[in-house]
Design a protein around this motif. Structure first.
Motif, PDB file in Angstrom:
ATOM      1  N   GLU A  21       0.688  -1.648   0.051  1.00 14.64           N
ATOM      2  CA  GLU A  21       0.236   0.228  -0.093  1.00 14.64           C
ATOM      3  C   GLU A  21       0.650   0.751   0.103  1.00 14.64           C
ATOM      4  N   LEU A  22       2.272   1.318   0.693  1.00 17.04           N
ATOM      5  CA  LEU A  22       2.806   2.859   0.148  1.00 17.04           C
ATOM      6  C   LEU A  22       3.882   2.412  -0.014  1.00 17.04           C
ATOM      7  N   LYS A  23       3.962   1.703  -1.708  1.00 22.08           N
ATOM      8  CA  LYS A  23       4.293   1.516  -2.615  1.00 22.08           C
ATOM      9  C   LYS A  23       5.771   1.167  -1.680  1.00 22.08           C
ATOM     10  N   ASN A  24       5.928   0.144  -1.108  1.00 17.00           N
ATOM     11  CA  ASN A  24       7.741   0.180  -1.313  1.00 17.00           C
ATOM     12  C   ASN A  24       7.438  -1.378  -1.494  1.00 17.00           C
ATOM     13  N   THR A  25       8.033  -1.644  -2.687  1.00 21.71           N
ATOM     14  CA  THR A  25       7.874  -2.724  -3.110  1.00 21.71           C
ATOM     15  C   THR A  25       9.193  -3.952  -2.922  1.00 21.71           C
ATOM     16  N   HIS A  26      10.349  -3.259  -2.711  1.00 19.45           N
ATOM     17  CA  HIS A  26      11.851  -4.117  -1.682  1.00 19.45           C
ATOM     18  C   HIS A  26      10.880  -4.509  -0.466  1.00 19.45           C
ATOM     19  N   ALA A  27      10.524  -3.685   0.068  1.00 18.35           N
ATOM     20  CA  ALA A  27      10.134  -3.774   1.684  1.00 18.35           C
ATOM     21  C   ALA A  27       9.346  -4.555   1.684  1.00 18.35           C
ATOM     22  N   ALA A  28       8.609  -4.485   1.210  1.00 18.12           N
ATOM     23  CA  ALA A  28       7.037  -6.020   0.965  1.00 18.12           C
ATOM     24  C   ALA A  28       7.853  -7.160   0.486  1.00 18.12           C
ATOM     25  N   ILE A  29       8.782  -6.955  -0.778  1.00 20.23           N
ATOM     26  CA  ILE A  29       8.831  -8.346  -1.085  1.00 20.23           C
ATOM     27  C   ILE A  29      10.070  -8.970   0.474  1.00 20.23           C
ATOM     28  N   GLU A  30      10.730  -8.555   0.814  1.00 20.58           N
ATOM     29  CA  GLU A  30      11.427  -8.837   1.955  1.00 20.58           C
ATOM     30  C   GLU A  30      10.124  -9.377   2.916  1.00 20.58           C
ATOM     31  N   SER A  31       9.184  -8.511   3.247  1.00 21.53           N
ATOM     32  CA  SER A  31       8.611  -9.327   4.385  1.00 21.53           C
ATOM     33  C   SER A  31       7.814 -10.795   3.912  1.00 21.53           C
ATOM     34  N   TYR A  32       7.764 -10.350   2.615  1.00 21.34           N
ATOM     35  CA  TYR A  32       6.783 -11.856   2.700  1.00 21.34           C
ATOM     36  C   TYR A  32       7.541 -13.152   2.394  1.00 21.34           C
ATOM     37  N   ARG A  33       9.028 -12.567   2.142  1.00 23.28           N
ATOM     38  CA  ARG A  33       9.711 -14.018   2.365  1.00 23.28           C
ATOM     39  C   ARG A  33      10.237 -14.555   3.558  1.00 23.28           C
ATOM     40  N   ARG A  34       9.754 -13.225   4.254  1.00 27.23           N
ATOM     41  CA  ARG A  34      10.007 -13.633   5.977  1.00 27.23           C
ATOM     42  C   ARG A  34       9.106 -14.406   5.882  1.00 27.23           C
ATOM     43  N   ALA A  35       8.128 -14.556   5.550  1.00 29.07           N
ATOM     44  CA  ALA A  35       6.963 -15.221   5.850  1.00 29.07           C
ATOM     45  C   ALA A  35       6.676 -16.275   5.363  1.00 29.07           C
ATOM     46  N   VAL A  36       7.825 -16.350   4.212  1.00 30.09           N
ATOM     47  CA  VAL A  36       7.681 -17.468   3.506  1.00 30.09           C
ATOM     48  C   VAL A  36       9.285 -19.202   4.375  1.00 30.09           C
ATOM     49  N   ASP A  37       9.449 -17.900   5.123  1.00 26.98           N
ATOM     50  CA  ASP A  37      11.267 -18.720   6.234  1.00 26.98           C
ATOM     51  C   ASP A  37      10.558 -19.354   6.841  1.00 26.98           C
TER      52      ASP A  37
END
Length: 565
Positions: free
Chosen positions: A322-338
């Motif tokens: 929502e904040l258009k911060n795609t890099h941080a979004a990708i990192e958050s999702y990757r941590r969730a997958v971990d």
């Protein structure tokens, strides 16, 4: 020669000791052998007296007492003393993974079948995995019905028997799933013993754990109204219990129930503002208010308290999108997958983020991972189909979108969807957006007949799917089945039951009506074109273009009238 009473007691004590010591050394088969001998010794048949055991008689000389957990409750202690021999036998069977046999020691199948066939009592709106089949006691039942009696068991023995039933169901579920990645390895096989473990609610009607499981069952089957009801009941009984309230906040967010979510956030904050669940609830509340920076702050706080909080990682990824911060979004999702590689929401979030970046090959790969984990969720397949459409792979996109239509019928149509923003009730209809997309892809493939058919189906959803579309519906089913081995035969398209409530006029149905009107103009069916154009003027969606179309049709009709003899 029969043994004396003293010899029998000594033999029983020796076998009890053998069972415990073999079990302590993980010699489970030996423990089972000794326990079978132990339960074969005749016992006192007088129900007023407990079985002979080391807990009711003085230990024999030279024989150490059996080490068992004591119970401060005198009634429970007496029951455990009476059951000690059978409990040791059941425990040895459990250790040997003979779960059905273990459960039958205390709860034979005859007892369980009697309990299951009896009218339910004290169960609050119990639902099946698809939101149907509510088990309720009939108000008009005759009072003369004899209720089956549950055996008088200690809590320890009852738990062991029920846990053995659950493990038996889990074992059979894995066996029924067949081969890995096969047609039945998509989470569709359920634990059939859960039905047995359910009459638990009649034994423990106010158990917060069981009520939470009931609410989460409705949540995962997308029956959000029922889940909301269960969580509300749970909060009324246990207002200071915070376990799983983060899931409840997800339900209220999807249903857009801001007052309830506000109340829940204030309640969690007053009970314990430094619990991960409280932080997630408050974060969801700020997200619903579109205060995404504050939402991120609370999700971060939840992760500071518990870095393995899966929902916080995924929800924080949504906020960064929502904040258009795609890099941080990708990192958050990757941590969730971990944390959990089977979390389909995180895979779906990664697909969404890469789609924003217009990296459709990456997006497709992540969407497919999400669809593989959630094969009967139409939203996953819709994302796959839309991504394929953007990549110009229309044939594959059509198959994926047809799968989305088929998948939507697996769950009862409810408010909202399994992911993201809220939705609407669709009853017995198909999603007009998906039908419009399929028609558009057929048009690009220059298959005008199929395109027209799906446009007609899209318009028909305004009033519900009628009988005149039965052949088309079957066609969708057949196409989906042939394109995917996991499709289920016999599942109807279009949601649950015979509810024919339509969607009303939507942007998708208006676009389909405009296409059909122009198509009618091309083939010279001016009466049909006039009818559709007039309906468009009444829709109020594409009025100006519809009026221009009406004028053009009138000119054509006037020209035909003037040219006639």
């Amino acid at each position: 020669m029969p043994l004396t009473e003293h010899d029998t007691s000594q033999l029983r004590a020796t076998l009890q000791e053998a069972v415990v010591k073999c079990s302590e050394r993980c010699l489970y088969q030996s423990a089972k052998w000794a326990a079978e001998l132990l339960t074969s010794i005749p016992t006192n048949e007088d129900p007023s007296e407990p079985e002979d055991s080391q807990m009711t008689e003085v230990p024999l000389e030279g024989m150490p007492p059996i080490v068992v957990t004591g119970n401060l409750d005198p009634e429970e202690a007496q029951l455990e003393a009476k059951e000690i021999n059978r409990y040791l036998f059941a425990k040895s069977l459990f250790d040997c993974r003979e779960y059905d046999r273990c459960a039958a020691v205390f709860l034979p199948d005859t007892v369980l079948s009697g309990i299951l066939s009896a009218p339910s009592k004290g169960i609050h709106n119990t639902t099946s995995p698809k939101g149907k089949g509510k088990a309720r006691a009939s108000a008009g039942r005759s009072s003369s019905i004899v209720q089956p009696s549950i055996p008088k068991l200690s809590q320890k023995s009852l738990f062991l028997a029920l846990y053995a039933k659950f493990m038996s169901g889990e074992k059979k579920k894995d066996e029924d799933s067949e081969m890995v990645m096969g047609p039945h390895d998509g989470g569709a096989v359920v634990n059939k013993q859960l039905v047995v473990l359910n009459q638990l609610l009649s034994i423990f009607p106010t158990s917060p754990f069981l009520l939470t499981c009931l609410a989460l069952l409705a949540y995962h089957t997308k029956d959000f109204v029922t889940a909301d009801s269960h969580f509300s009941h749970l909060l009324a009984l246990h207002p200071h219990r915070l376990d799983s309230l983060d899931h409840y906040s997800n339900i209220l967010y999807v249903m857009n129930l801001r007052p309830k979510l506000s109340f829940l956030a204030h309640l969690c904050s007053s009970v314990d503002k430094f619990r991960p669940e409280s932080c997630v609830v408050i974060g969801n509340y700020y997200s619903l208010l579109s205060q995404h920076e504050k939402a991120v702050q609370y999700f971060r706080r939840a992760l500071t308290l518990d870095r393995s909080c899966l929902s916080a990682w995924t929800l924080m990824g949504h906020e960064y999108v929502e904040l258009k911060n795609t890099h941080a979004a990708i990192e958050s999702y990757r941590r969730a997958v971990d944390v959990n590689r089977r979390d389909y929401r995180a895979w779906y979030g990664l697909g969404q983020t890469y789609e924003v970046l217009e990296m459709h090959a990456y997006s497709l790969w992540y969407y497919k991972r999400a669809a593989g984990l959630r094969p009967w969720d139409g939203k996953m397949w819709m994302a796959v189909g839309s991504c394929l459409q953007k990549m110009g792979r229309d044939l594959e996109g059509i198959k994926a979108l047809k799968r989305a239509l088929l998948s939507d019928s697996y769950y009862d149509a409810g408010v909202g969807s399994s992911f993201g923003s809220g939705g609407r009730e669709r009853g017995g209809t198909m999603d007009p957006e998906i039908l419009l997309q399929i028609a558009g892809m057929y048009e690009r493939l220059e298959n005008e007949d199929e395109a027209r058919m799906y446009m007609e189906m899209c318009v028909a959803q305004e009033e519900g799917a009628g009988d005149n579309l039965e052949a088309s519906v079957i066609n969708i089913h057949a196409d989906s089945q042939s394109s995917d081995d996991e499709s289920r035969p016999g599942v109807p398209i279009g949601g649950a039951g015979g509810d024919n409530t339509g969607t009303g006029v939507t942007a998708a149905t208006s676009k389909a009506r405009m296409w059909l009107a122009k198509h009618a103009m091309r083939i010279g069916d001016f009466n049909r074109a006039m009818q559709l154009a007039t309906e468009l003027c009444q829709d109020g969606v594409e009025v100006e273009e519809a009026k221009a179309l009406v004028r053009e049709v009138r000119v054509r009709l006037d020209g035909i009238g003037e040219g006639s003899p």
